[in-house]
Scaffold this motif. Sequence first.
Motif: not given
Length: 257
Positions: A2-7, A237, A240
């Motif tokens: 899973t992503t670590t970015h806010k969803t 991103k 980056n």
Amino acid sequence: MTTTHKTGTREEWLAARMELLKAEKAHTRQGDALAAQRQALPWVRVDREYLFETERGAASLEDLFGGRSQLLVYHFMFGPDYVAGCPSCSSIADGFNGIVVHLENHDVAFSAVSRAPLAKLQAFRKRMGWTFPWASSSGGDFNFDFNVSFTEQQQRDGSIVYNFERDGHAMDAGEPPPAVVQTAAATGTDVPTFARDRPGLSAFVREGGAIYHTYSSYARGMDAIWGMYPWLDRAPKGRNETAPGIWWRHHDRYEKA
């Protein structure tokens, strides 16, 4: 994984996007105000005669206007001892071909200017597939007078003034950053040779039989005309750029996918 970015939900995204839109609109209005402030700067008459070599032969600064009232010059880092143009300037210049025709039909001439001999500029332009005007100021004072080229003596005694600051650039002070070493190598030069030329943009106007210098910008002032950055700033991103060097290349030096 899973992503670590806010969803969030579509509704949560839309609410956050509307908040961002307010900031973006304020930024746009501030950009309009800055443009007006640039255009309100006092004009400085250019009394010196400058001579350039172009594909059409010898040319004066007035000749670069091509009969138009305004002239934009990109100070392209390509010194006399360079083997190739600066890759950063080259990535900026990749966006020039498409805009020149529009500028020229809006009473604005455009030319890149570099200190390298014309034959070297033309060979590199052919390699890159560019068609925009590119003039050589080889042997003249144009680049020095508009603070984008410097002498070895200026490097030694620390009298360089770039981007309106004395010694305001890291190219000549102490251990050069990895990005500078990498970029110098891409031009076929060492760092001191590479650093005697710098990027910039200058604007001129022709009125009442005289030419005036109206605006110049340097260093990160080039971000606004660097075509890939506005796109990257909208990518998920962003820029980056975490590596110590630079990630971009001359466009014919990327490995083919």
